[in-house]
Design an enzyme around this catalytic site. Structure first.
Site, PDB file in Angstrom:
ATOM      1  N   ASP A 190       0.865  -1.182   0.000  1.00  0.00           N
ATOM      2  CA  ASP A 190       0.000   0.000   0.000  1.00  0.00           C
ATOM      3  C   ASP A 190       0.898   1.226   0.000  1.00  0.00           C
ATOM      4  OD1 ASP A 190      -2.496   1.447   0.186  1.00  0.00           O
ATOM      5  OD2 ASP A 190      -1.937   1.884   2.258  1.00  0.00           O
ATOM      6  N   GLU A 274      -1.620  -1.383  -5.534  1.00  0.00           N
ATOM      7  CA  GLU A 274      -2.888  -0.803  -5.951  1.00  0.00           C
ATOM      8  C   GLU A 274      -2.674   0.095  -7.165  1.00  0.00           C
ATOM      9  OE1 GLU A 274      -6.650   1.674  -3.990  1.00  0.00           O
ATOM     10  OE2 GLU A 274      -4.759   1.438  -2.909  1.00  0.00           O
ATOM     11  N   ASP A 354      -3.453   1.349   7.102  1.00  0.00           N
ATOM     12  CA  ASP A 354      -2.560   1.063   5.984  1.00  0.00           C
ATOM     13  C   ASP A 354      -2.185  -0.414   5.918  1.00  0.00           C
ATOM     14  OD1 ASP A 354      -2.560   3.775   5.344  1.00  0.00           O
ATOM     15  OD2 ASP A 354      -0.917   4.185   6.733  1.00  0.00           O
TER      16      ASP A 354
END
Length: 396
Positions: A190, A274, A354
């Site tokens: 992330d 992502e 996170d």
């Protein structure tokens, strides 16, 4: 696969003059070709072919008094400028028609004499000398600072002068893949601003904020530039100083991202990230921080290094709610503001925002990879009960 290797050049004073002529001639030929096609478009004459542009902007132009100085540089530089224009138009048309994937490409723009300058040469316009120098046609043998050896013979070279006054040679070479030993570890990543990288393992990597750390020096240099008279030599020196500060920040950021991406690829068999919309985030109030982080550059490094070293790399859909999905039970929670850093699911699990997102990205990446390989990652559709099915009136 093809990669680009870049090296610093140290041309002599007379070679700098010859390179300046080559930069200027390539820019003029590119702009002349662009002007020809724009005039033909406005007149409704259709698209001018690449051969016609080359004939008008190079062959015929050399015979005129206004463009007679085009003969002072190598013809390879001029021909490649026309081909660059043709490629720019082709990318623009392919983007309009949908043949080119990714972000849309705009129409070709005029080249400016200020800022970055470049020329491109093919094998008949350059060569590598046995003593390690780079021969450029009508420029001479230029010393090269070889930081590493080329893996194969280059097919082309791009000589660049950046805004900081540094000369670079960029070679396109064919590189053989070197698969690393298989490791039994995968990671979901992330990306953020408070912490640049949050792996699914839980250890966070702080964001260095390279531009923010140099902001004081940049502001001081910018104020000094504003006090200089426009057009003066001192103003040019002050502008060069600002460009050098920005170049130092960019070089430091690139070096750090290379080391971090290499570590991730080396230590993990698969890396999942992502698919962030960096262009959209760069239009918000966090634009400076987003550009300073260098997410797109980092993801691009992970992509090509995974191909080079035989690792798996994949992007998870940006609309996947990785932050508010519980990584323990899979329940989708309420939307969370950026101020909320921890939250508790109804199942009782407490999550760091996170780390939970990184774990969900890892699970989603594994699911998509198994699905692409033919694995059964989604449950089969349940058979509807008789009372839940709809009926259609017969037309006979």
């Amino acid at each position: 696969m093809q990669l680009r290797y870049r090296y610093r050049l140290d041309p002599a004073p007379h070679q700098r003059i010859a390179l300046a002529k080559a930069f200027g001639c390539a820019r003029v030929v590119f702009n002349d070709g662009l002007r020809l096609r724009e005039q033909a478009r406005l007149a409704g004459a259709g698209f001018v072919s690449d051969a016609d542009v080359q004939k008008a902007a190079i062959t015929e132009a050399k015979k005129t008094d206004e463009r007679a100085w085009l003969t002072e540089v190598s013809s390879v530089v001029l021909v490649q400028a026309v081909r660059d224009l043709h490629r720019a138009y082709r990318n623009f048309f392919d983007s309009l028609s949908g043949k080119r994937r990714g972000r849309g490409v705009g129409a070709p723009r005029w080249r400016s004499k200020r800022g970055r300058q470049s020329i491109r040469l093919t094998r008949n316009g350059f060569s590598l000398r046995p003593d390690g120098r780079l021969y450029v046609a009508k420029v001479g043998d230029i010393p090269v600072n070889w930081s590493r050896a080329l893996p194969s013979d280059p097919s082309s070279v791009t000589v660049t002068l950046d805004a900081a006054g540094r000369y670079w040679a960029s070679f396109v070479v064919e590189v053989r893949r070197h698969p690393l030993p298989v490791v039994d570890q995968e990671v979901g990543v992330d990306l953020g601003l408070s912490h640049f990288l949050i792996p699914s393992r839980g250890d966070k990597v702080d964001n260095p904020r390279w531009l923010g750390s140099a902001q004081c020096r940049l502001s001081r240099a910018q104020r000094a530039l504003n006090r200089k008279k426009k057009g003066s030599s001192n103003r040019k020196k002050a502008a060069r100083k600002i460009a050098m500060l920005h170049a130092r920040v960019a070089d430091t950021r690139r070096d750090w991202l290379h080391k971090l991406s290499t570590t991730l690829i080396r230590d993990n068999q698969a890396v999942y990230v992502e698919d962030l919309c960096v262009a959209g985030l760069a239009r918000t109030r966090l634009a400076r921080s987003v550009h300073d982080a260098g997410w797109s550059m980092f993801v691009g490094m992970l992509d090509y290094k995974a191909q080079l070293y035989g690792r798996t790399f994949a992007k998870v859909d940006r609309w996947y709610p990785s932050t508010r999905t519980c990584s323990v039970c899979g329940r989708l929670g309420d939307k969370l503001s950026l101020a909320v850093r921890t939250w508790t699911c109804s199942c009782g699990a407490t999550h760091d925002r996170d780390i939970n997102a990184a774990r969900n990205i890892l699970a989603a990446g594994r699911a998509e990879r198994l699905n692409a390989c033919g694995g059964d990652v989604r449950p089969l559709l349940a058979v509807a009960a008789a009372g839940e099915t709809g009926t259609h009136r017969s037309t006979t």
